[in-house]
Design a protein around this motif. Structure first.
Motif, PDB file in Angstrom:
ATOM      1  N   GLY A  28       0.909  -1.049  -0.047  1.00 13.32           N
ATOM      2  CA  GLY A  28       0.126   0.037  -0.072  1.00 13.32           C
ATOM      3  C   GLY A  28       0.705   1.311   0.035  1.00 13.32           C
ATOM      4  N   ARG A  29       2.133   1.253  -0.132  1.00 15.84           N
ATOM      5  CA  ARG A  29       2.975   2.445  -0.214  1.00 15.84           C
ATOM      6  C   ARG A  29       3.763   2.473  -1.491  1.00 15.84           C
ATOM      7  N   PRO A  30       3.980   3.711  -1.972  1.00 10.59           N
ATOM      8  CA  PRO A  30       4.604   4.010  -3.114  1.00 10.59           C
ATOM      9  C   PRO A  30       6.164   3.570  -3.086  1.00 10.59           C
ATOM     10  N   TRP A  31       6.714   2.682  -4.253  1.00  9.05           N
ATOM     11  CA  TRP A  31       8.218   2.153  -4.162  1.00  9.05           C
ATOM     12  C   TRP A  31       8.654   2.528  -5.607  1.00  9.05           C
ATOM     13  N   GLY A  32      10.000   3.212  -5.306  1.00  9.55           N
ATOM     14  CA  GLY A  32      10.399   3.599  -6.451  1.00  9.55           C
ATOM     15  C   GLY A  32      11.873   3.148  -6.811  1.00  9.55           C
ATOM     16  N   LEU A  33      12.343   2.704  -8.181  1.00  5.45           N
ATOM     17  CA  LEU A  33      13.553   2.338  -8.403  1.00  5.45           C
ATOM     18  C   LEU A  33      14.066   3.289  -9.651  1.00  5.45           C
ATOM     19  N   THR A  34      15.324   3.695  -9.329  1.00  4.83           N
ATOM     20  CA  THR A  34      15.985   4.451 -10.282  1.00  4.83           C
ATOM     21  C   THR A  34      16.499   3.683 -11.666  1.00  4.83           C
ATOM     22  N   VAL A  35      16.029   3.933 -12.704  1.00  2.00           N
ATOM     23  CA  VAL A  35      16.274   3.041 -13.917  1.00  2.00           C
ATOM     24  C   VAL A  35      16.603   4.012 -15.181  1.00  2.00           C
ATOM     25  N   SER A  36      17.761   3.596 -15.655  1.00  6.19           N
ATOM     26  CA  SER A  36      18.229   4.388 -16.878  1.00  6.19           C
ATOM     27  C   SER A  36      17.779   3.440 -18.333  1.00  6.19           C
ATOM     28  N   ALA A  37      17.606   2.276 -17.968  1.00  7.64           N
ATOM     29  CA  ALA A  37      17.129   1.431 -19.161  1.00  7.64           C
ATOM     30  C   ALA A  37      15.588   1.740 -19.590  1.00  7.64           C
ATOM     31  N   CYS A  38      15.222   2.636 -20.178  1.00  6.18           N
ATOM     32  CA  CYS A  38      14.009   2.998 -20.466  1.00  6.18           C
ATOM     33  C   CYS A  38      13.810   3.638 -21.784  1.00  6.18           C
ATOM     34  N   CYS A  39      12.838   3.064 -22.634  1.00  6.58           N
ATOM     35  CA  CYS A  39      12.624   3.750 -23.795  1.00  6.58           C
ATOM     36  C   CYS A  39      11.410   3.487 -24.375  1.00  6.58           C
ATOM     37  N   SER A  40      10.837   4.616 -25.445  1.00  9.50           N
ATOM     38  CA  SER A  40       9.673   4.235 -26.241  1.00  9.50           C
ATOM     39  C   SER A  40       9.746   3.048 -27.157  1.00  9.50           C
ATOM     40  N   ILE A  41       8.633   2.537 -27.253  1.00  9.91           N
ATOM     41  CA  ILE A  41       9.044   1.273 -28.495  1.00  9.91           C
ATOM     42  C   ILE A  41       8.025   1.236 -29.739  1.00  9.91           C
ATOM     43  N   SER A  42       6.709   1.969 -29.061  1.00 10.52           N
ATOM     44  CA  SER A  42       5.595   2.091 -30.170  1.00 10.52           C
ATOM     45  C   SER A  42       4.929   3.290 -29.787  1.00 10.52           C
ATOM     46  N   MET A  43       4.217   4.021 -30.913  1.00 11.11           N
ATOM     47  CA  MET A  43       3.186   4.910 -30.801  1.00 11.11           C
ATOM     48  C   MET A  43       1.941   4.145 -30.940  1.00 11.11           C
ATOM     49  N   GLU A  44       1.913   3.387 -31.744  1.00 15.16           N
ATOM     50  CA  GLU A  44       0.517   2.803 -31.907  1.00 15.16           C
ATOM     51  C   GLU A  44       0.464   1.247 -32.121  1.00 15.16           C
ATOM     52  N   PRO A  45       0.095   0.899 -30.636  1.00 10.84           N
ATOM     53  CA  PRO A  45      -0.411   1.274 -29.457  1.00 10.84           C
ATOM     54  C   PRO A  45       0.963   2.073 -28.907  1.00 10.84           C
ATOM     55  N   PRO A  46       0.534   2.896 -27.894  1.00  3.55           N
ATOM     56  CA  PRO A  46       2.034   3.534 -26.967  1.00  3.55           C
ATOM     57  C   PRO A  46       2.264   2.498 -26.064  1.00  3.55           C
ATOM     58  N   LEU A  47       3.706   2.148 -26.387  1.00  3.58           N
ATOM     59  CA  LEU A  47       4.162   1.003 -25.411  1.00  3.58           C
ATOM     60  C   LEU A  47       5.580   1.724 -25.211  1.00  3.58           C
ATOM     61  N   ILE A  48       5.925   1.315 -23.786  1.00  3.13           N
ATOM     62  CA  ILE A  48       7.225   1.758 -23.318  1.00  3.13           C
ATOM     63  C   ILE A  48       7.963   0.623 -22.799  1.00  3.13           C
ATOM     64  N   LEU A  49       9.423   0.636 -22.798  1.00  5.91           N
ATOM     65  CA  LEU A  49      10.130  -0.456 -22.293  1.00  5.91           C
ATOM     66  C   LEU A  49      10.899  -0.056 -20.923  1.00  5.91           C
ATOM     67  N   VAL A  50      10.985  -0.816 -19.929  1.00  4.52           N
ATOM     68  CA  VAL A  50      11.994  -0.727 -18.955  1.00  4.52           C
ATOM     69  C   VAL A  50      12.677  -1.816 -18.512  1.00  4.52           C
ATOM     70  N   SER A  51      13.837  -1.989 -18.104  1.00  5.04           N
ATOM     71  CA  SER A  51      14.566  -3.097 -17.923  1.00  5.04           C
ATOM     72  C   SER A  51      14.960  -3.135 -16.293  1.00  5.04           C
ATOM     73  N   LEU A  52      14.606  -4.309 -15.684  1.00  5.37           N
ATOM     74  CA  LEU A  52      15.050  -4.114 -14.123  1.00  5.37           C
ATOM     75  C   LEU A  52      15.727  -5.355 -13.870  1.00  5.37           C
ATOM     76  N   ALA A  53      16.751  -5.527 -12.947  1.00  2.31           N
ATOM     77  CA  ALA A  53      17.378  -6.589 -12.449  1.00  2.31           C
ATOM     78  C   ALA A  53      16.127  -7.737 -12.089  1.00  2.31           C
ATOM     79  N   THR A  54      16.395  -8.868 -12.377  1.00  2.00           N
ATOM     80  CA  THR A  54      15.405  -9.871 -12.113  1.00  2.00           C
ATOM     81  C   THR A  54      15.273  -9.898 -10.615  1.00  2.00           C
ATOM     82  N   LYS A  55      16.449 -10.097  -9.857  1.00  5.17           N
ATOM     83  CA  LYS A  55      16.220 -10.061  -8.404  1.00  5.17           C
ATOM     84  C   LYS A  55      15.844  -8.925  -7.563  1.00  5.17           C
TER      85      LYS A  55
END
Length: 162
Positions: A28-55
């Motif tokens: 029930g609390r906001p949790w944030g993680l700093t990420v530099s691996a992020c990019c748009s991948i499509s406008m139709e439909p609008p899709l975004i990619l983020v990559s996080l360590a699996t662990k």
């Protein structure tokens, strides 16, 4: 092989990237993680990619919640970025967010807050790639972004001619 990994890590440190916070909700609390691996991948439909360590704690929680948000940080938000980058430390984000509906959290004064439903999950090496279907975008003030380069945070200077 270790030499290749070390040189690859160094080469990626030389790639300047924008800084984002990937947000989810834990207990029930906001949790944030700093990420530099992020990019748009499509406008139709609008899709975004983020990559996080699996662990990372966020990874399984995003899978369970089936949603996440991405906040694009401004140059004056180094403290926010450092809070989401503390290795092994809890990353609860109440001090940096506002919530309109207890599902989507916005980092206050971010350049943009992008709210997503998980569209696809791909395991790649030691990371998990999330493809998010963008459901809503809140735009903040248009100002200079926070960048990450050579393991340091910095800012973008305008007016430099090539």
């Amino acid at each position: 092989m270790n030499e290749v990994k070390d040189r690859f890590r160094e080469s990626m440190g030389r790639l300047a990237t924008g800084v984002t916070i990937v947000m989810t909700e834990i207990d029930g609390r906001p949790w944030g993680l700093t990420v530099s691996a992020c990019c748009s991948i499509s406008m139709e439909p609008p899709l975004i990619l983020v990559s996080l360590a699996t662990k990372a704690a966020s990874t399984q929680v995003i899978i369970n919640n089936n949603r996440f948000s991405v906040s694009v940080l401004a140059e004056d938000q180094v403290e926010v970025a450092k809070s989401g980058a503390k290795a092994g430390a809890p990353k609860f984000f109440e001090d940096f967010v506002e919530s309109k509906d207890k599902i989507n959290y916005d980092v206050t004064n971010a350049l943009a807050n992008i709210h997503c439903k998980v569209e696809n999950v791909v395991t790649a090496g030691d990371h998990t790639i999330f493809i998010g279907l963008v459901e809503n975008v809140e735009l903040g003030e248009s100002k200079s972004p926070l960048l990450h380069f050579n393991r340091q945070f910095g800012e973008f200077r305008t007016g430099v001619k090539s």
